[in-house]
Every structure is written in structure tokens, then in C-alpha cells.
Design an enzyme around this catalytic site. Structure first.
Site, PDB file in Angstrom:
ATOM      1  CG  LEU A 161      -5.226  -2.491 -24.915  1.00 44.07           C
ATOM      2  CD1 LEU A 161      -6.029  -3.470 -24.062  1.00 44.07           C
ATOM      3  CD2 LEU A 161      -4.215  -3.226 -25.779  1.00 44.07           C
ATOM      4  CB  SER A 196     -10.836   8.543 -26.141  1.00 47.60           C
ATOM      5  OG  SER A 196     -11.009   8.724 -27.525  1.00 47.60           O
ATOM      6  N   GLY A 204     -10.618   3.475 -26.003  1.00 43.90           N
ATOM      7  CA  GLY A 204      -9.999   2.236 -25.592  1.00 43.90           C
ATOM      8  C   GLY A 204      -9.567   2.183 -24.137  1.00 43.90           C
ATOM      9  CG  HIS A 224      -4.315   4.460 -22.102  1.00 42.90           C
ATOM     10  ND1 HIS A 224      -4.450   5.811 -21.851  1.00 42.90           N
ATOM     11  CD2 HIS A 224      -4.505   4.312 -23.438  1.00 42.90           C
ATOM     12  CE1 HIS A 224      -4.679   6.447 -22.979  1.00 42.90           C
ATOM     13  NE2 HIS A 224      -4.731   5.565 -23.955  1.00 42.90           N
ATOM     14  CG  HIS A 243       8.507  -1.003  13.639  1.00 40.43           C
ATOM     15  ND1 HIS A 243       8.322   0.351  13.427  1.00 40.43           N
ATOM     16  CD2 HIS A 243       9.828  -1.235  13.371  1.00 40.43           C
ATOM     17  CE1 HIS A 243       9.463   0.906  13.038  1.00 40.43           C
ATOM     18  NE2 HIS A 243      10.394  -0.040  13.015  1.00 40.43           N
ATOM     19  CG  ASP A 245      13.511  -1.437  14.212  1.00 42.81           C
ATOM     20  OD1 ASP A 245      12.984  -1.949  13.217  1.00 42.81           O
ATOM     21  OD2 ASP A 245      13.382  -0.242  14.527  1.00 42.81           O
ATOM     22  CE  LYS A 304      -4.447 -22.672  -4.677  1.00 44.40           C
ATOM     23  NZ  LYS A 304      -3.561 -23.256  -5.694  1.00 44.40           N
ATOM     24  CG  ASP A 358       1.368 -21.650  -9.794  1.00 46.01           C
ATOM     25  OD1 ASP A 358       0.538 -22.564  -9.912  1.00 46.01           O
ATOM     26  OD2 ASP A 358       1.577 -20.802 -10.674  1.00 46.01           O
ATOM     27  CD  GLU A 362      -1.995 -20.753  -7.953  1.00 46.19           C
ATOM     28  OE1 GLU A 362      -2.930 -20.879  -8.757  1.00 46.19           O
ATOM     29  OE2 GLU A 362      -1.588 -21.682  -7.245  1.00 46.19           O
TER      30      GLU A 362
END
Length: 880
Positions: free
Chosen positions: A145, A181, A183, A185, A399, A401, A589, A591, A733
Site C-alpha cells: 500500500l 518508508s 506505506g 505491506h 500428552h 496418544d 461462536k 457465524d 468469529e
């Protein structure tokens, strides 16, 4: 200046440093020593961002100079073999008109050497290469941009907030970078399945569509004459011939600014500014590596995925082989959930007749004691089996398995917290690659550096009975060894000697198979109902009174449809800080649109939040009648190609009542319903029971089987941060937190339910529109919207001008024109926003996504999401 030279050793490499006091940025007094120290500081985060990418350098040998006398800059692609240390990694690419050898900035010594030779800026492409004339398919997309004359960082921010929802809708992880500079990216992570030409085409279309939708703000053409007051959306840096300033690189400007990865919250802040190099150490301490979501899997030169010849090479270019098997190598902790199981992007496609391809690709039989059987040579039907094993796996994180013998292999699940100890808890279960049957008896130490490194021992093993094995649900009864880990679990839930009845329920809503993919599931203990037989009347009186102290509910006559069902309970907006104490359950949540399912008698009714019967709109949900006599609460959703709820798709199904229209839409946009509460069953009012008991009753009801397009909303416990991370990973969401001891409060927006969202959304009342200009001439340009205050006065909330397609604009115009009126229904709209305004009677409710609220209570950068026909203006409240 005297040549102050010293030789240092960095990671075993000797580097000669000189002129450390030379001023490289006269306006700031920044020396070469400062530059070297900066690059040493950011090396741990910068190197992963540039690793294996041919680096182009911009060198200011005598410094950047001043505004009156700029310093001379040298733009270098090719390495000079006479002055380049032999240990610098490099790659040679034959272009159409030249052959260049580029450095690969893969280690600290190389980065420090570049700083020593005054290579202030490092530029890299969006693709990688580690072999001569081999270009790996791009693993990231970038949008630059660039503000034109009369525009600046605020305008770039406005465009950035238009691009992010597009990346989100595509399911792409994105990171904004202020360029240091002018803008911004915008980077998005890709899976490497497309060549640069395809990626560039997508970026170009994105830029063109933004230009068409926002002609006063965006330009997609490089011509300087078109850029006055607008932001160039530069898509061209996705070309195979282009490079972009590397994240964390210094800039050769008058002041020592850097290309700094930012949070999206920072991008939306009114005081956003570029980052000075002296600020970066503090940012790393606060944020860590913000560019980490874009880091790709490290490459193995012997099995390069998605490769083709270098751009411009005169040799034939072989077809890209995206998704080719890799060796599973990766840096420590990178793209790993801590259990030693790689994420889905590292999964290897299986071949017909050999379901262990993914397993073999991650293991070297010469380095690990694990069983690595030879490649299958036939696709004969595997034998049935009923063995299982549960391993305790001390990988990077402890963990367990679970492996179930199924169709000749072991279907495997990594369970970070192990088998749940009670029926009231659900644990995450990550479905991993299939394992060979020989793993049933394996225990031992997987060496450091190998996939899944760590100690592995058998926690329990035995046989199991199958009650259900579907793509999205598995129910088994596990019979372990006497004294094994499952024995105490069975005793704790009153099933001593009967085995442990375990349900595995998939939480991903997309398509997939339980035979070798990687999805998130939940593991849930089931106490009663041996063999899966559903007993009517099982939902009896609760084991103990509701915690609310409310009197016992009245019991209606079983099977009768008495009065209207309860109005849905509503959640308040909240933050994760509100749920760090107390006993909370977490759900995703969804949508979609809310639905109260009244299945107490024929016919079935699906009621919206405002009581409208929408049964005829969603005929495919008729199977819910099988769950009666009951009243349930849920969310109707439509899913995109990735299996995620998509509110935009659902818009195509809303408000349809004609059978022909409904059937036509149903074929292209099917829906499903996600259930999360049970309010009444067999005449028993359950609303006054605590949530934990209503949920247990709902799960018991579901154990008897659900229609194909009906599922339960998974419930999680533990850390809200982990659940939010999982929600973001799956493009949802946010999260709804529910107090386990809370009663159901019909029609009330209660603090016992909190919605915590990743992006902010707001329901609004449409009050009018303004005429369109440019590409929108002849139609509406923006909508004027409001939010009722506590007294019911409609307060101005801003203009919504983005997020529309041409089809949407036509549809919205058709709805609004019959509602035109002469006066504004808004109490406080500024005069400048009333120019060319057309006012309407405020009857229609919509939903928008936005960045933040201004001090005046306006929505900043609102983006249209769609109509909310299930809500009325009186239902709209300010969410934040």
C-alpha cells in the site's frame, strides 16, 4: 577516518569489522556499530522471515547522506566471489539476460557480514530457492500500500482494513508491516500449491476490485498521474522477478526506520507511526515475533515441494509438484502444537492402498526405534481388528496418544490433557496421521531431533467395542488391562468392570476423513447407555437442585405443546479477562442465525430470535423432529468450501418462503444447525437447571443419534486463551463463555454468557443512503446507519461504503426505495454527512464489521456483512 578494524568470531565464523564509528545516518547520528548491533538484536526474528530467499541488497557505503546531499546507493544482486566469505550460503539463478549468484541470509554471521559492508536494506522475493535454478512456489502473498501525493499513512490504514476481511474470508493468516518508508505491506500466508503467476493474478484481481469499489481511495495502476490523493495497491511484488523489503530490515532513509511487523490493533490505532530502529528491542520484548504466522516449513533440498525453474530460465520448466512428500524436518517449535505432531500444512497426501505414507514420510527407520514397515505393494482389504493402545508421550509437551485399530492401521489421536476423568469435562483430541499395527506394543525413546522426540510408554492397552464410527463421530467402549490407566477412570464414573465409554466428536465442520487427516476433535466420557441404546425418559430429575436456588420447575404434560417456547437467552459482549476466574465452559461462536427448535409436537417449528417461524425457509432441517418432544436452542449456519460458517452465504437463504425459491437456493447453499442447549424435554422445563446439567441432558439426547445436518456445539474447558487461539485458527468469529452453574434466562442479555470476538461486529439500523459516484454512479454509494441508545433514540453510527457486490447494491436499493421518507430519523448526524442523503423509515437491521469506535461513538471503517432479518430495531444494542 582511521580504519578501526577488529576480527570477531560469531557462531564459529570469523568476520572482520571496520569503521564501527562511521556515521551511517547523519540526521540521527547512527553509526555502523549501531547498525550491526541492531541486526544482531533482530536476527532471531528476521532470519526466519528471509531464510532460503535470494537476497538483493541496497548498500550505502558512505551513509545515507542528508536531504541536500543524499548518499550514493548501490543496488546489488550478484555476489562478488572475491570479497564474499566462503561460508556464506548462496544460490545461483539463470535469468533470461543474466546469471546471478545471491546470498541466502540463513544465519547470524551472514547477516552481520551484510551489515558490515553497509547493506542497510535487504530485499527478498515471496518464494524460496536452495538449489541452482530452482524456484519454490510462493509461500506468501504481499500487497504494498503506497500512498500517492496528498495521501499518507491514514489512507493506507483505511485500505489495509479493507484488505484484511478479504484475507480472512479466504482463510489466509495475515500480518501487516509498516514499511519504514511511506506505506504498509500486507502479507498473507500461502500453502505453496500455486505458481507465482497464479498468485500474482489473484493479487491483481484483489487490487482491481478494491479500485472498483473505492475509486476515490484506491488505484491499482502504477501511473503517477492517477495517484493524487489515493493509495496505490501494488500487487506486482508477487511477480517472480520482484522483491520486497524484508521484515525487520532497516531503511535507507534520512532517519533509521525499519520495516516493522505490527498487530492489527496497532494498524487501527489513530496514532500509528513508522517504527524507529531503537524501538525494536522493546517491541520484541512486548510482542515477540509478530511475523511468525508467516514463517513457512523449512526446506529439505532433496525433496522440494512445488518447485520449478528460475524465472526467465531458457530451460524447460517442469510442472510444479505442490504437496510432494517432505521429510517432516522443521525448526524447534515451529508449526507444532507441542505434542510432536505437525500441523495440517505439513501433512503428506496418502496414496491409494497405502495409508501409512504420511507416517513414513515423517520417520527415518535408521534414526528412530519406532516401527517403520515397508511401503505397501497392494490395496487388499485390511483385516478388521479391535485392539487399542494409549501411549503416555513425553514430547516437547506431555500428552497422551490414543490409537484404535481400524481398517488395518491405527487411527491416532493426540490428547494433550489425556482421557477425561469425569463425564462433565471435554478434552481436545487432535487427529494425527495413521500408525502401523506394530505400534500397539511400541515403547521407547524417540531420539532428539526426530519427529515426536521424547519418551513414550504404554499407559493402557486392550480391546474395544464399536458403537459408532462416522466421519465426524466415534463412540467406543475401551476395555483396558487390570491396573491400567483406564481402570481408575472407569471406577470414577461408576463403570468399574464395564470399560470406559468414550466419544470422539469432530469439531471441524468441513469435509474430511478419520483415516489420515488432521482435525480437532473433542474427547468426552459417557457414563450410561451401554451399547449406545437410547432410553426414552432418561432425562429425569437432576441429581441436585439448580445452583440459582430457584423453585422447582413446573412440569407440563409430556408430549404436549403448551405455550410458546422460551425466547433465546442472549450473551453480553466481553473480554477474556472476565472469564479467568470461576467455572466457565467455552464454545465456539458460530457465524449464523439463532433458532429455537420447537419439536414438542407436529409440525416442527424453527423460530427466529424475534419469534418468526422460519421452518419453510430451511426444510432440510425437518429431521430435528426426531429429537422431540423437546425445545432446543441452536444456530443455523451455511458453510464455505473450507467447512467454515459463512454469514455471507447464509444471506442467500434468508427471507425465502416460496417453495421453488427455497429449493433452488437449497441446492446451492445447504444449511445445518449447531445445537448448544436443551430447554425442555418430555414436558420438563429445564431452563432453571444449571448449564452443566442442561448440557449433560443435551449430550444424552444426542447419544441416540442426530440427523446428518445436525451437530452439537463442542464444549471446552481450561484456558480461554487456548480456546480463542483454536477459534482463530479455524477462522471462526470468537468464543462464547458460559457459567456452568447458570440457569437459562429467556429473552435476557445475561452476563452469565459472554461473547468474546476476534473482530468487532455491530448490528445497526439502516436510516438512509447517499448517492454513488464513479463506478457506483446510479446506485448507492454508502449507507447511513444508527444504533438506538438506552432511551430508544436512534444515534448516528457512521457510513458503510464497503463490502458490497454489484448484486448486493441492487438488492439493497430495491429494499430501501419503498421506505423513503422526507426527514432524517437520526438524532445527531453531522451536516456534512447529509449531503445527497436519502432517508428511509428505520425498519431494517443489518450487521457490519468495523475497526474501532471513535470518541464520538462512530464506527471506524465499517464493512457490510449482511441483513439481519431475525432482528428488529428494538433488539439492536451497542456491543462495545
Amino acid at each position: 577516518m582511521a580504519s578501526q578494524r577488529e576480527t570477531v568470531q560469531i557462531d564459529g565464523r570469523r568476520i572482520s569489522l571496520s569503521n564501527l564509528d562511521k556515521v551511517m545516518y547523519p540526521a540521527a547520528g547512527t553509526t555502523k556499530g549501531d547498525v550491526i548491533e541492531y541486526y544482531r538484536t533482530v536476527a532471531p526474528v528476521m532470519i526466519p522471515a528471509v531464510r532460503d530467499r535470494p537476497a538483493t541488497r541496497k548498500r550505502w557505503v558512505h551513509g545515507v547522506g542528508t536531504a541536500d546531499e543524499p548518499g550514493e546507493v548501490f543496488f546489488q544482486k550478484n555476489l562478488d566471489p572475491r570479497s564474499t566469505p566462503e561460508w556464506v550460503q548462496r544460490v545461483t539463478l539463470h535469468h533470461r539476460h543474466s546469471t546471478n549468484t545471491y546470498p541466502l541470509v540463513n544465519d547470524l554471521p551472514t547477516l552481520i557480514w551484510l551489515a558490515q559492508i553497509a547493506a542497510l536494506e535487504i530485499h527478498v522475493p515471496q518464494w524460496r530457492a536452495v538449489e541452482t535454478d530452482t524456484m519454490i512456489n510462493p509461500d506468501r502473498l504481499v500487497i504494498d500500500l503506497d500512498p500517492g501525493p496528498g495521501a499518507g499513512l491514514p489512507e493506507c490504514v483505511e485500505v489495509a482494513l479493507l484488505v484484511k476481511p478479504i484475507f480472512d474470508d479466504l482463510g489466509l493468516a495475515s500480518v501487516p508491516v509498516t514499511s519504514g518508508s511511506k506505506g504498509i505491506h500486507l502479507y498473507a500466508r500461502l500453502d505453496g500449491s500455486q505458481e507465482w503467476e497464479q498468485v500474482s493474478a489473484v493479487a491483481r484481481e484483489l487490487a482491481k476490485s478494491l479500485e472498483a469499489d473505492h475509486p476515490d481511495l484506491v488505484v491499482a495502476d502504477q501511473k503517477k498521474t492517477l495517484r493524487e490523493g489515493r493509495v496505490l495497491v501494488d500487487w506486482s511484488q508477487n511477480s517472480g522477478q520482484k522483491t520486497t523489503i524484508a521484515p525487520y530490515s532497516l531503511r535507507g532513509r534520512l532517519q533509521p526506520m525499519v520495516a516493522a511487523p505490527r498487530t492489527w490493533e496497532e494498524i487501527g490505532a489513530p496514532d500509528l507511526a513508522h517504527v524507529r530502529y531503537t524501538e525494536m528491542a522493546g517491541r520484541l520484548s512486548t510482542f515477540g515475533d509478530l511475523f511468525a504466522p508467516l514463517h513457512p516449513t523449512p526446506l529439505n533440498p532433496t525433496t522440494l515441494p512445488g518447485t520449478h525453474d528460475a524465472v526467465g530460465s531458457s530451460r524447460p520448466r517442469p510442472r510444479a509438484s505442490a504437496g510432494a512428500p517432505r521429510d517432516g524436518a522443521r525448526s524447534s517449535g515451529e508449526d507444532d502444537d507441542g505434542t510432536g505432531h505437525a500441523p495440517s500444512s505439513a501433512q503428506v497426501p496418502t496414496r491409494d492402498g497405502d495409508r501409512l505414507t504420511a507416517y513414513r514420510a515423517k520417520r527415518d527407520a535408521a534414526k528412530t526405534p519406532e516401527p517403520v514397515p515397508p511401503e505397501a505393494v497392494s490395496s487388499a482389504t485390511p483385516r478388521a481388528g479391535d485392539a487399542f493402545v494409549i501411549h503416555e508421550h513425553h514430547a516437547r509437551r506431555l500428552h497422551w496418544d490414543l490409537r484404535l485399530e481400524h481398517e488395518g492401521v491405527l487411527s491416532s489421536f493426540a490428547i494433550p490433557k489425556g482421557i477425561p476423568a469425569t463425564t462433565g469435562r471435554n478434552h481436545l483430541a487432535v487427529h494425527t496421521e495413521d500408525h502401523p499395527l506394530e505400534y500397539l506394543t511400541f515403547s521407547g525413546t524417540i531420539p532428539h531431533g526426530e519427529y515426536g522426540a521424547g519418551e513414550m510408554s504404554v499407559w493402557d492397552t486392550g480391546t474395544y467395542e464399536v458403537e459408532k464410527w462416522r466421519e465426524d463421530e466415534i463412540i467406543v467402549i475401551l476395555h483396558g488391562l487390570p491396573g491400567g490407566g483406564l481402570e481408575s477412570v472407569a471406577e470414577g464414573i461408576g463403570r468399574a468392570g464395564e470399560g470406559v465409554r468414550l466419544a470422539l466428536i469432530r469439531t471441524d465442520t468441513g469435509s474430511g476423513s478419520v483415516s489420515g487427516g488432521r482435525e480437532n476433535w473433542l474427547a468426552h466420557l459417557m457414563k450410561d447407555q451401554a451399547k449406545g441404546h437410547w432410553r426414552r425418559g432418561a432425562l429425569g430429575a437432576p441429581d441436585h437442585p439448580a445452583e440459582t436456588g430457584a423453585p422447582a420447575p413446573e412440569i407440563a404434560a409430556p408430549g404436549a405443546r403448551g405455550g410458546p417456547p422460551p425466547s433465546p437467552m442472549l450473551a453480553q459482549a466481553g473480554t477474556e479477562g472476565l472469564v479467568r476466574d470461576g467455572d466457565w465452559a467455552f464454545e465456539m461462536k458460530w457465524d449464523g442465525i439463532r433458532a429455537i427448535v420447537d419439536a414438542r409436537a407436529e409440525p416442527l417449528r424453527l423460530l427466529s430470535r424475534n419469534g418468526i417461524d422460519q421452518t419453510a425457509t430451511y426444510p432440510e432441517l425437518a429431521g430435528l423432529a426426531e429429537l422431540g418432544p423437546a425445545v432446543l436452542d441452536g444456530e443455523i449456519v451455511a458453510q464455505d468450501a473450507r467447512g467454515r460458517p459463512d454469514f455471507g452465504l447464509l444471506q442467500q437463504r434468508m427471507n425465502l418462503v416460496g417453495p421453488a425459491d427455497v429449493e433452488r437456493a437449497r441446492r446451492s447453499v445447504p444449511v445445518r444447525i449447531i445445537l448448544f442447549d436443551l430447554l425442555e424435554y418430555e414436558g420438563r422445563d429445564l431452563t432453571r437447571l444449571p448449564f452443566r446439567e442442561r448440557r449433560a441432558a443435551l449430550e444424552l439426547l444426542a447419544a441416540g443419534g442426530l440427523p446428518a445436518n445436525v451437530q452439537l456445539s463442542p464444549v471446552f474447558d481450561g484456558s480461554i486463551d487456548h480456546v480463542l487461539d483454536a477459534s482463530a485458527e479455524h477462522g471462526l468469529e470468537g468464543v462464547v463463555a458460559k457459567r456452568r452453574g447458570s440457569a437459562y434466562e429467556p429473552g435476557r442479555r445475561s452476563g452469565a454468557w459472554l461473547k468474546i470476538k476476534h473482530t468487532q461486529t455491530q448490528e445497526v439500523v439502516v436510516a438512509g443512503w447517499r448517492e454513488g459516484k464513479g463506478g457506483r454512479e446510479g446506485t448507492l454509494g454508502s449507507l447511513l446507519v444508527g444504533i438506538p441508545d438506552d432511551d430508544g433514540v436512534l444515534r448516528y453510527a457512521g457510513r458503510v461504503g464497503s463490502g458490497f457486490t454489484d448484486r448486493m447494491l441492487a438488492e439493497i436499493s430495491g429494499r430501501l426505495r419503498p421506505l423513503e421518507r422526507a426527514t432524517s430519523p437520526l438524532a445527531d448526524i453531522p451536516r456534512e454527512d447529509t449531503r445527497d442523503a436519502h432517508w428511509v423509515t428505520p425498519k431494517l437491521v443489518a450487521e457490519v464489521r468495523y475497526g474501532e469506535l471513535t470518541s464520538a461513538g462512530r464506527l471506524r471503517h465499517p464493512v457490510w456483512r449482511g441483513w439481519r432479518p431475525d432482528k428488529e430495531p428494538k433488539d439492536v444494542v451497542r456491543e462495545a
